[in-house]
Design an enzyme around this catalytic site. Structure first.
Site, PDB file in Angstrom:
ATOM      1  NE  ARG A   1      -5.549   3.219   7.983  1.00  0.00           N
ATOM      2  CZ  ARG A   1      -6.647   2.650   8.448  1.00  0.00           C
ATOM      3  NH1 ARG A   1      -7.828   2.973   7.946  1.00  0.00           N
ATOM      4  NH2 ARG A   1      -6.596   1.760   9.431  1.00  0.00           N
ATOM      5  CB  ILE A   2      -2.153   9.241  11.519  1.00  0.00           C
ATOM      6  CG1 ILE A   2      -1.048   8.266  11.071  1.00  0.00           C
ATOM      7  CG2 ILE A   2      -1.814   9.834  12.885  1.00  0.00           C
ATOM      8  CD1 ILE A   2      -0.886   7.051  11.963  1.00  0.00           C
TER       9      ILE A   2
ATOM     10  CB  CYS B   1       4.981   4.408  13.047  1.00  0.00           C
ATOM     11  SG  CYS B   1       5.438   3.868  11.374  1.00  0.00           S
TER      12      CYS B   1
ATOM     13  CB  THR C   1      13.813   3.847   5.420  1.00  0.00           C
ATOM     14  OG1 THR C   1      13.537   4.287   6.759  1.00  0.00           O
ATOM     15  CG2 THR C   1      15.138   3.105   5.421  1.00  0.00           C
TER      16      THR C   1
END
Length: 343
Positions: free
Chosen positions: A12-13, A155, A213
Site C-alpha cells: 500500500r505505501i 501515519c 497501538t
C-alpha cells in the site's frame, strides 16, 4: 542531479509513494530507480495502475523484462528476498524506502547499506537503535548528515503529533488521551480466519475491532517532554481508507472553542502549511481520501469543557498523506548530505 530512491516492499505505501511522486510533479527531481517486491510482476503493474481507494493511475505503466516503466521512466524490478544481495551500489541509490513492514531494526536496515545504499528510511515505527524517528514538519530539523537509518514513524504519529505541538505551544498541555479510529488493514480477514490476535480473527467488514497501538510510545519519541503523559487506544472500522483521531488534552490555561480553532487555523496557514489543514465543512471520511496533509482538523467537532479540557477530531488519509511525508523526509535526508559535501 536527481535523488535516486529504491523501494523495498511494494504494498500500500510503496505504490502510493510512486503515485504521489508523479502526481506531485517531482519526478524530475526524484527518481525511483528500483523496486524490490516478491509478488508476481503482472500483479505489481496491475495494482499500480488500478487502485480501489485512489482510483486509476493516469500515468502510463508498462511492464518490461525485469523492469516496470512509469511515464516512460524505466524502473528496475527485483524479486530478491535478501536485501543484502540487491545492486544498490551499482544503481547509485541514495535512500532505500523500506516499506515491507517486516524489517524494523538497525540490523535489518544494515542489509541495505551493505548492498550499497547510502541511507534507509523505514515507512513504519522502528526499534530504538535507529538514528532518528522523524515526523516531518515537527522534528525534521533534528536530521543530521550522518544519519543513515531513519524511521518516518507511523501515519497516526504524523497525524496527531503536529496537533499536539500546536496546542502545547499555544496553551501548554498537561496530559492527553487518544482514540484512533482506523480504516481496515490487510492483516484483517474478509471472513473469520485464524490470527494470533483473537479480535483480528473476525471479519473486517462486520465489526468495529479494538486493536493494540503503540501510539503513545511514538509520541514520546518525537516529543520527549510528554513521556508518560499520553495514553492511546485504537479501533479498526469497516472502511478501507482514511482514519480519524479522537484527541483529548488538558491544558494549563483557560481556553474557549474559538481560541483553539484559531490557533490551529493560524498554523495551518503558516509554519505547518502543507502538513496541517483545517476545515469547517460538514464532511465525512471519504472526503479526505487522497488528501496529502498529515492531519486535517474538523473545526465543527472541536469541544472545550470547563475551559481546560479540549477534544478534537483530526482526519488523515493514512495512505496518501503518509506516502507524501515519506518523500518529504527522503528529500530532506539527501539535501543534508549534499550540503555537507559542498562544504
Amino acid at each position: 542531479m536527481a535523488i535516486k530512491l529504491a523501494i523495498n516492499g511494494f504494498g500500500r505505501i510503496g505504490r502510493n509513494i510512486v503515485r504521489a511522486l508523479y502526481e506531485s510533479g517531482l519526478s524530475n527531481e526524484i527518481k525511483i530507480v528500483a523496486i524490490n517486491e516478491l509478488a508476481d510482476p503482472e500483479a505489481i503493474a496491475h495494482l499500480l495502475k488500478y487502485d480501489t481507494s485512489h482510483g486509476r493511475f493516469f500515468f502510463p505503466v508498462k511492464l518490461g523484462e525485469d523492469t516496470i516503466s512509469v511515464a516512460g521512466d524505466a524502473i528496475a524490478l527485483f524479486c530478491e528476498p535478501n536485501p543484502a544481495e540487491l545492486p544498490w551500489k551499482t544503481l547509485g541509490v541514495d535512500v532505500v524506502l523500506e516499506c515491507t513492514g517486516v524489517y524494523h531494526s538497525r540490523e535489518h536496515a544494515q542489509l541495505h547499506l551493505t548492498a550499497g545504499a547510502k541511507k534507509v528510511l523505514f515507512s513504519h515505527p522502528a526499534d530504538n537503535d535507529v538514528d532518528a524517528t522523524i515526523v516531518y514538519g515537527i522534528n525534521d530539523d533534528e536530521l543530521k548528515p550522518e544519519h543513515t537509518i531513519v524511521s518516518n514513524g507511523s501515519c497516526t504519529t504524523n497525524c496527531v503529533v503536529p496537533v499536539i505541538k500546536v496546542l502545547d505551544d499555544a496553551f501548554g498541555i498537561e496530559s492527553g488521551a487518544i482514540t484512533t479510529i482506523h480504516a481496515s488493514m490487510n492483516d484483517q480477514p474478509v471472513i473469520d480466519a485464524y490470527h494470533h490476535d483473537l479480535r483480528r480473527t473476525r471479519a473486517a467488514s462486520q465489526s468495529i475491532i479494538p486493536v493494540d497501538t503503540k501510539l503513545a510510545r511514538g509520541i514520546d519519541r518525537i516529543l520527549p517532554k510528554f513521556k508518560g503523559r499520553f495514553e492511546a487506544i485504537a479501533v479498526r472500522v469497516p472502511t478501507i481508507n482514511v482514519t480519524a483521531m479522537d484527541l483529548s488534552v488538558t491544558v494549563n490555561t483557560d481556553v474557549d472553542l474559538n481560541a483553539v480553532n484559531n490557533a490551529l487555523k493560524a498554523q495551518a496557514k503558516d509554519r505547518l502549511e502543507g502538513i496541517l489543514s483545517y476545515t469547517a465543512e460538514p464532511l465525512v471520511s471519504i472526503d479526505f481520501n487522497h488528501d496529502p496533509h498529515s492531519c486535517i482538523i474538523d473545526g465543527t467537532q472541536t469541544r472545550v469543557s470547563h475551559k481546560r479540557l479540549i477534544k478534537l477530531l483530526v482526519w488523515c488519509d493514512n495512505e496518501w498523506g503518509f506516502a507524501n511525508r515519506m518523500l518529504d523526509t527522503a528529500r530532506a535526508m539527501v539535501a543534508l548530505e549534499k550540503i555537507t559535501n559542498i562544504k
